[in-house]
Design a protein around this motif. Structure first.
Motif: not given
Lengths: 305, 306
Positions: B13-35
């Motif tokens: 956002f402008h010059d603030v990096v809010a998310v940086s080079e994020l890799d994430l995989v959530v498999e079908e059927g799982e409960i994924f907690g995002f902390l």
């Protein structure tokens, strides 16, 4: 248009109608249009024999007088109805709920326009329908076609302003900015546009801009006159209010001033340009519905929410 | 099958990096907690997954589709509870649910949905008069419309009392048993701990750990916490400690004296040497056992350098 889903547009419009319209606004508007028509009819009828102001009570005269009032009032109502349509969802924090459901962003803009346009259109229809009974009773030869013509053109004129307001509302997340934006639109068409046209006339008179010379007959004599260049008339024709007045001569029999047509023909050497013909004013009104919508959709589809 | 896949996603956002080079995989059927703490980039990540905002770099797929291409088709099969969202004050509970049902073009019973989230009595009341907790329950009911394949719940416990939070977790389990994938964000560990198969911990726009809850507990048993009291902190002291093999996180405290709190399963001596090499003097050190809460805190607390 791609990415438009009629069922989404209707669902959003219905939600918007339920959420945004307090019932008194709706009935208030209907009553207002009813009262406007009845009062106007009664006034014309009452003053019909007056030697100065008097005019015969016909549907044509009613359309002429009413439209000179609705021309000023409808934009204000439409702008007020529309300005919070989208920015208001941001302000209240409900936009993400709306967009979490399966709607495209185009659906949201169109649904909002439809929802607000229906409020204006329905209140016009109800006001006109109820007033028709009184108007027909007071008037000798009530012309339904002219009356419905005024109603339909008023709806289209109103929807153009709703579209302008919804478009402004789609450009910002702040209702304060949206409010300033619709006020700007109000100024543009109530003040700036006319002032600009008057300025052009002055500039032609003082020969800063080249006018066009033409000859016409006045009281049996040929005279030389100067008129504005074509583009100035085109500019004037794009004022939605001017377009509304013009288009009513297309939809109704509102009489043209005697001899005006002849002078117009002389001004343009017999062939009146397309943009001065009445059907073009109808195109202008459609333009003011579609152009703001296109800008709003273009912006809203690309912006980070 | 993969329910959610992010590949090298960056959002500025402008010059603030809010998310940086994020890799994430959530498999079908799982409960994924995002902390992660508030401001870590959780909501930004969710907004990216829903195409509310667009990434500057990277690719995002949800339910096998690119989110940029057909977000509407994805949302058709997804139930979303957005963070900090408000209900429509002049619509009743019933009207809210009818709008969600119409929008998804499905058949569902508003009464049954409101019973499920525990507010059947509010069906004919305008939502403007709901409490925060009731509004949150109504939004959860809207997310459940049409039995979605994926539920994305952003801070769903907001406004709920402990009892309400427990009921919400119960619904998450039921939905998962039905076959739905659940992606669930929170800044509070216990809410995720009890219900999630796997958790990701985010801090400062980066995913600092992804593991099963069991795996996190595992790392806890081998992890030790080293409290090192020093005379002062140099600019590079923290980085030097972080660079040591086996170190998973470094926190600093400056309450009485500057203290480094180092989480590690490696050599203590190597850590102490690395700290001394930055030119600071070690006054004292002690080792502690880490709790799950501390691991989370270590991952999520921003460094405070005096």
């Amino acid at each position: 248009m791609t990415n438009v889903h009629p069922e989404s547009v209707v669902a959003i419009a219905r939600k918007d109608f339920q959420d945004s319209v307090r019932s008194w606004v709706f009935w208030g508007l209907s009553t207002f249009f009813f009262a406007l028509l009845v009062t106007t009819t009664a006034s014309i009828w009452y003053f019909a024999d007056d030697p100065i102001f008097g005019a015969e009570l016909t549907t044509g005269v009613l359309v002429g007088v009413t439209s000179s009032i609705t021309r000023v009032i409808i934009p204000v109502i439409a702008l007020i109805l529309g300005w919070k349509a989208i920015a208001g969802e941001w302000e209240s924090g409900s936009m993400k709920v709306l967009l979490s459901l399966p709607h495209s962003r185009k659906d949201v803009v169109l649904g909002k326009l439809l929802g607000r346009a229906v409020v204006l259109a329905l209140s016009l229809v109800i006001g006109f329908a109820l007033a028709a009974v009184v108007v027909a009773a007071l008037m000798g030869g009530f012309d339904v076609v002219d009356y419905v013509g005024l109603l339909v053109m008023s709806i289209i004129y109103g929807v153009a302003y709703v579209s302008l307001a919804v478009a402004v509302s789609a450009m910002t997340k702040s209702t304060t900015i949206a409010g300033a934006g619709v006020f700007g639109i109000f100024l543009l068409f109530y003040v700036v546009w006319n002032a600009a046209f008057n300025a052009i006339q002055l500039l032609v008179q003082f020969e800063y801009i080249d006018g066009v010379e033409y000859t016409t007959e006045f009281q049996g004599e040929e005279i030389e006159l100067l008129r504005l260049p074509d583009w100035a008339y085109l500019f004037d024709m794009f004022d939605p209010g001017t377009a509304y007045s013009n288009v009513l001569t297309l939809a109704t029999d509102a009489a043209e001033i005697e001899g005006a047509a002849q002078i117009e023909a002389d001004m343009f050497h017999g062939s009146i340009p397309f943009f001065l013909q009445d059907w073009f004013s109808f195109v202008v009104l459609l333009f003011w519905i579609l152009a703001p919508l296109a800008v709003a959709v273009y912006h809203f589809e690309r912006v980070d929410l | 099958m993969v329910a959610i896949a992010l590949e090298g996603v960056t959002k500025r956002f402008h010059d603030v990096v809010a998310v940086s080079e994020l890799d994430l995989v959530v498999e079908e059927g799982e409960i994924f907690g995002f902390l992660g703490p508030n401001g870590a980039g959780k909501t930004t990540t969710i907004d990216l997954m829903l195409d509310f905002i667009r990434p500057d770099e990277g690719r995002i797929e949800v339910l096998g589709r690119d989110v940029r291409e057909d977000p509407r088709a994805i949302r058709q099969r997804t139930g979303v509870l957005p963070e900090g969202a408000e209900v429509w004050g002049r619509l009743t509970g019933q009207q809210h649910l009818e709008f969600a049902i119409d929008s998804k073009g499905v058949d569902a019973d508003p009464t049954a949905l409101l019973e499920r989230v525990g507010i059947p009595e509010a069906i004919d009341r305008k939502a403007g008069g709901y409490s925060k907790g009731m509004a949150q329950r109504l939004l959860l009911a809207m997310a459940l419309v049409g039995d979605p394949d994926l539920l994305i719940l952003d801070e769903p416990s907001t406004g709920l009392d402990p009892n309400g939070a427990r009921e919400m977790r119960q619904i998450v389990r039921e939905e998962n048993d039905r076959g739905a994938t659940v992606f669930f964000s929170s800044h509070i560990l216990e809410q995720v701990d009890a219900v999630c198969d796997r958790v990701g911990i985010m801090r400062g726009g980066e995913m600092v750990a992804t593991d099963t809850v069991a795996g996190l507990r595992e790392s806890l048993s081998t992890d030790t916490v080293l409290r090192v009291t020093v005379n002062r902190l140099e600019a590079d002291t923290v980085q030097a400690a972080e660079a040591v093999e086996g170190v998973s996180a470094v926190e600093t405290e400056t309450v009485d004296q500057p203290t480094l709190i180092v989480h590690s399963d490696g050599s203590k001596t190597a850590i102490l040497t690395a700290i001394e090499e930055t030119g600071v003097e070690i006054n004292d050190f002690q080792t502690e056992e880490a709790s799950l809460e501390e691991v989370f805190r270590a991952y999520t607390t921003a460094e405070t350098t005096a």
